[in-house]
Design a protein around this motif. Structure first.
Motif, mmCIF file in Angstrom:
data_model
loop_
_atom_site.group_PDB
_atom_site.id
_atom_site.type_symbol
_atom_site.label_atom_id
_atom_site.label_comp_id
_atom_site.label_asym_id
_atom_site.label_seq_id
_atom_site.Cartn_x
_atom_site.Cartn_y
_atom_site.Cartn_z
ATOM 1 N N TYR A 95 0.844 -1.322 -0.051
ATOM 2 C CA TYR A 95 -0.020 0.100 0.072
ATOM 3 C C TYR A 95 0.969 1.229 0.274
ATOM 4 O O TYR A 95 1.984 1.380 0.682
ATOM 5 N N PHE A 112 -0.937 8.366 8.714
ATOM 6 C CA PHE A 112 -1.486 8.019 7.192
ATOM 7 C C PHE A 112 -2.831 8.033 7.267
ATOM 8 O O PHE A 112 -3.567 7.570 7.513
ATOM 9 N N TRP A 115 -4.889 6.085 1.887
ATOM 10 C CA TRP A 115 -4.315 4.886 1.368
ATOM 11 C C TRP A 115 -4.911 4.525 0.118
ATOM 12 O O TRP A 115 -5.824 4.728 -0.167
ATOM 13 N N GLY A 116 -3.902 3.757 -0.606
ATOM 14 C CA GLY A 116 -4.313 3.428 -2.144
ATOM 15 C C GLY A 116 -4.935 2.021 -1.803
ATOM 16 O O GLY A 116 -5.169 1.588 -0.568
ATOM 17 N N GLN A 117 -5.311 1.129 -2.816
ATOM 18 C CA GLN A 117 -6.178 -0.048 -2.553
ATOM 19 C C GLN A 117 -5.251 -1.381 -2.673
ATOM 20 O O GLN A 117 -5.679 -2.156 -2.407
ATOM 21 N N TYR B 36 -5.817 2.463 13.448
ATOM 22 C CA TYR B 36 -6.400 2.207 12.162
ATOM 23 C C TYR B 36 -7.459 1.151 12.201
ATOM 24 O O TYR B 36 -7.164 0.183 13.082
ATOM 25 N N GLN B 38 -9.046 -1.771 9.830
ATOM 26 C CA GLN B 38 -9.085 -2.431 8.272
ATOM 27 C C GLN B 38 -9.963 -3.810 8.329
ATOM 28 O O GLN B 38 -10.104 -4.579 9.026
ATOM 29 N N LYS B 42 -9.631 -4.600 2.167
ATOM 30 C CA LYS B 42 -9.502 -3.237 2.020
ATOM 31 C C LYS B 42 -8.230 -2.561 2.626
ATOM 32 O O LYS B 42 -7.554 -3.339 3.607
ATOM 33 N N ALA B 43 -7.841 -1.178 2.378
ATOM 34 C CA ALA B 43 -6.754 -0.778 2.932
ATOM 35 C C ALA B 43 -6.996 -0.303 4.297
ATOM 36 O O ALA B 43 -8.533 -0.151 4.722
ATOM 37 N N PRO B 44 -6.325 -0.095 5.252
ATOM 38 C CA PRO B 44 -6.401 0.572 6.396
ATOM 39 C C PRO B 44 -7.055 1.812 6.476
ATOM 40 O O PRO B 44 -6.810 2.685 5.435
ATOM 41 N N LEU B 46 -7.708 5.241 8.780
ATOM 42 C CA LEU B 46 -7.265 6.201 10.048
ATOM 43 C C LEU B 46 -8.259 6.563 10.773
ATOM 44 O O LEU B 46 -9.241 7.208 10.280
#
Lengths: 125, 107
Positions: A95, A112, A115-117, B36, B38, B42-44, B46
């Motif tokens: 990521y 952060f 975030w991208g996929q 975070y 998740q 999928k991406a984490p 915040l």
């Protein structure tokens, strides 16, 4: 709208190389540090590399130091991760993330926020 | 390197429950701690930064507290969309380490 789009993942043999790209849009790219974080299969999150907004300074995890190189092209709104001498343990989803860092009245802030996929890297023979 | 230890590693809870997740750092990190969420595939995302600051757009049922070495993420009333894995992260020093994660499952 902030968007981060990774590309460049795939299957590579041990000892091989890959270059990941992360194309950013929706914000002033040159104002932000950028980061790569990876997640092995069924594993937790591992910070890999970060680069400051100007590109003048980078930090790497010990696990990738000397093998991976983070860089950026602010004219193309893109951050890269050059991965050389790949090992099986580098297999993961990678990521990219935008890093927000500043000082306020309470001290240092760093996180952060976008975030991208993710892009999948598999190192196997 | 600073080690981050989360507990529990997993928990089962019902909608409406109050949930608390703990994160302990191997050395003092002031309030340099983020959380975070998740979801699978999928991406984490915040949730909380600098120990107790709610990220824009995150529901107020999420809160964070702590300083030094001990930190807590609390979900005041668990909602269906909250079933996920939660990670703490220290930003006190590189390498920027994450905890091992806490998976919140439906009871």
């Amino acid at each position: 709208e902030v968007q981060l789009l990774e590309s460049g993942g795939g299957l590579v043999q041990p000892g091989g190389s890959l270059r990941l790209s992360c194309a950013a849009s929706g914000f002033t790219f040159s104002n932000y540090a950028m980061t790569w974080v990876r997640q092995g299969p069924g594993m937790g999150l591992e910070w890999v590399s970060s680069i400051v907004a100007s590109g003048g300074s980078t930090h790497d995890a010990d696990s990738v130091k000397g093998r991976f190189t983070i860089s950026r092209d602010n004219s193309k709104n893109t951050v890269y991760l050059q991965m050389d001498r790949l090992r099986a343990e580098d297999t993961a989803v990678y990521y990219c993330a935008r890093e927000v860092s500043y000082y306020d009245d309470n001290g240092y802030v760093d996180h952060f926020d976008y975030w991208g996929q993710g892009t999948r890297v598999t190192v196997s023979s | 390197d600073i080690q981050m230890t989360q507990s529990p590693s997993s928990l089962s809870a019902s909608v409406g429950d109050r949930v608390t997740i703990t994160c302990r750092a191997s050395q003092t990190i002031n309030t340099y701690l983020n959380w975070y969420q998740q979801k699978p595939g999928k991406a984490p995302n915040l949730l909380i930064y600098t120990a107790s600051n709610l990220q824009d757009g995150v529901p107020s049922r999420f809160s964070g507290s702590g300083s030094g070495t001990d930190f807590t993420l609390t979900i005041s009333s668990l909602q269906p969309g909250d079933f996920a894995t939660y990670y703490c992260q220290q930003i006190y020093s590189t390498p920027l380490t994450f905890g091992g994660g806490t998976k919140v499952e439906i009871k």
